[in-house]
Scaffold this active site. Structure first.
Site, PDB file in Angstrom:
ATOM      1  N   ASN A 257     -10.805  -3.005  -6.043  1.00  0.00           N
ATOM      2  CA  ASN A 257     -10.033  -2.059  -6.851  1.00  0.00           C
ATOM      3  C   ASN A 257     -10.689  -1.699  -8.188  1.00  0.00           C
ATOM      4  O   ASN A 257     -10.277  -0.732  -8.838  1.00  0.00           O
ATOM      5  CB  ASN A 257      -8.604  -2.586  -7.111  1.00  0.00           C
ATOM      6  CG  ASN A 257      -7.704  -2.490  -5.904  1.00  0.00           C
ATOM      7  OD1 ASN A 257      -6.772  -3.283  -5.731  1.00  0.00           O
ATOM      8  ND2 ASN A 257      -7.945  -1.511  -5.024  1.00  0.00           N
TER       9      ASN A 257
ATOM     10  N   ASP B 208       0.831  -1.209   0.000  1.00  0.00           N
ATOM     11  CA  ASP B 208       0.000   0.000   0.000  1.00  0.00           C
ATOM     12  C   ASP B 208       0.868   1.263   0.000  1.00  0.00           C
ATOM     13  O   ASP B 208       1.987   1.248   0.520  1.00  0.00           O
ATOM     14  CB  ASP B 208      -0.912  -0.033   1.246  1.00  0.00           C
ATOM     15  CG  ASP B 208      -2.077   0.937   1.110  1.00  0.00           C
ATOM     16  OD1 ASP B 208      -2.320   1.451  -0.004  1.00  0.00           O
ATOM     17  OD2 ASP B 208      -2.733   1.202   2.131  1.00  0.00           O
TER      18      ASP B 208
END
Ligand code: FPP
Length: 281
Positions: free
Chosen positions: A94, A46
């Site tokens: 996503n 991330d």
């Protein structure tokens, strides 16, 4: 005495399993117990967007830079003989991102598979993809299948790329697989934990011992929900593109400091009494 800056840049030449190392890496390496490494490391990569934003670059520049961290992590874990490494590349959530970013991520992954094949083969890495691959663009599916086929005979680390992956979706898929196996057989038995594990995308792999998350968020984000039941979680503020070999060695050292109890009691509190029940009963 060398100052810190000099020290960091000093290269130690040796026939070391990790090749040439910086002094910082060599310092961390010295402390690592190679007999107590995690069998399976899972990573939530991330912070690519924030890394790019800090440099006034488009988000995709962060993703591109993140592939270098992926390369370093893959190569280092393979050389350390970690059995499995799972990287969270694209989640079922996503798809909510802008189409241009999604297209870029898919193209980046395809480029990565093409360019890094020699590195994967050299390090005897076997590839596996975790997720609903059939929902991905046909070209990505084809490249993923080919990467698995080309590396199927390798005997080293298993590299799992979680792609169109969701932890809940995985459990649902496992349940449906169990149900469809039963159809027509009318087997009345109850489902066991072992059966669930055997129907997950990670079938045959040890559960992750260490879960690393970069960029400071304290969440598991629908990642390997079943498998991380007893994983040690290491969250670092470092953004994924800055996650280098020294940061990985630090995560492994932190893992080795943890006492894993699996719901039992600590080593220092051992009693002569036998456990009341076997685990899971
Ligand atoms: C999270 O950062 C990162 C991703 C969703 C993509 C990760 C993909 C790569 C690094 C590409 C290469 C992958 C492999 C396996 C080679 P973010 O965009 O959520 O960052 P932010 O939270 O700062 O916005």
């Amino acid at each position: 005495m060398l100052n810190n800056k000099l020290n960091k840049n000093l290269r130690v030449a040796s026939s070391h399993p990790l090749g040439a190392m910086t002094a910082e890496e060599a310092f961390l390496w010295e402390k690592l117990d190679l007999t107590r490494l995690p069998r399976h490391v899972a990573v939530i990569m991330d912070g690519n967007g924030r890394w790019a934003q800090k440099r006034h670059l488009p988000r995709i520049a962060g993703h591109r830079s993140g592939t270098q961290s992926a390369r370093t992590t893959i190569e280092t874990c393979a050389r350390l003989k970690v059995e499995a490494l799972t990287l969270y590349a694209f989640s079922v959530e996503n798809w909510r991102r802008p189409k241009t970013e999604i297209d870029f991520l898919m193209a980046l992954l395809r480029e990565y598979l093409r360019k890094e094949m020699p590195l994967l083969q050299k390090n005897e890495i076997r590839m596996r993809f975790l997720g609903r691959l059939d929902e991905l663009p046909a070209a990505v599916q084809k490249d993923a299948r080919e990467a698995m086929e080309k590396t199927a005979g390798n005997k080293g680390m298993e590299l799992c790329v979680a792609l169109n992956y969701g932890g809940r979706a995985e459990i649902v898929d496992a349940m449906n697989a169990i149900l469809s196996e039963r159809n027509g057989h009318g087997i009345p038995h109850k489902v066991t934990e072992e059966q669930v594990s055997q129907h997950l995308y990670t079938e045959g792999l040890p559960d992750p011992d260490l879960l690393i998350r970069t960029s400071g968020e304290m969440r598991v984000s629908n990642f390997l929900l079943w498998q991380i039941a007893y994983a040690e979680i290491f969250v670092t503020e470092t953004l994924w593109p800055d996650f280098n070999r020294a940061r990985l060695l630090e995560a492994l050292l932190e893992y080795q400091k943890r006492e894993r109890r699996y719901g039992g009691i600590g080593e220092g509190e051992r009693s002569d009494e036998k456990p009341a029940r076997a685990a899971g009963h």
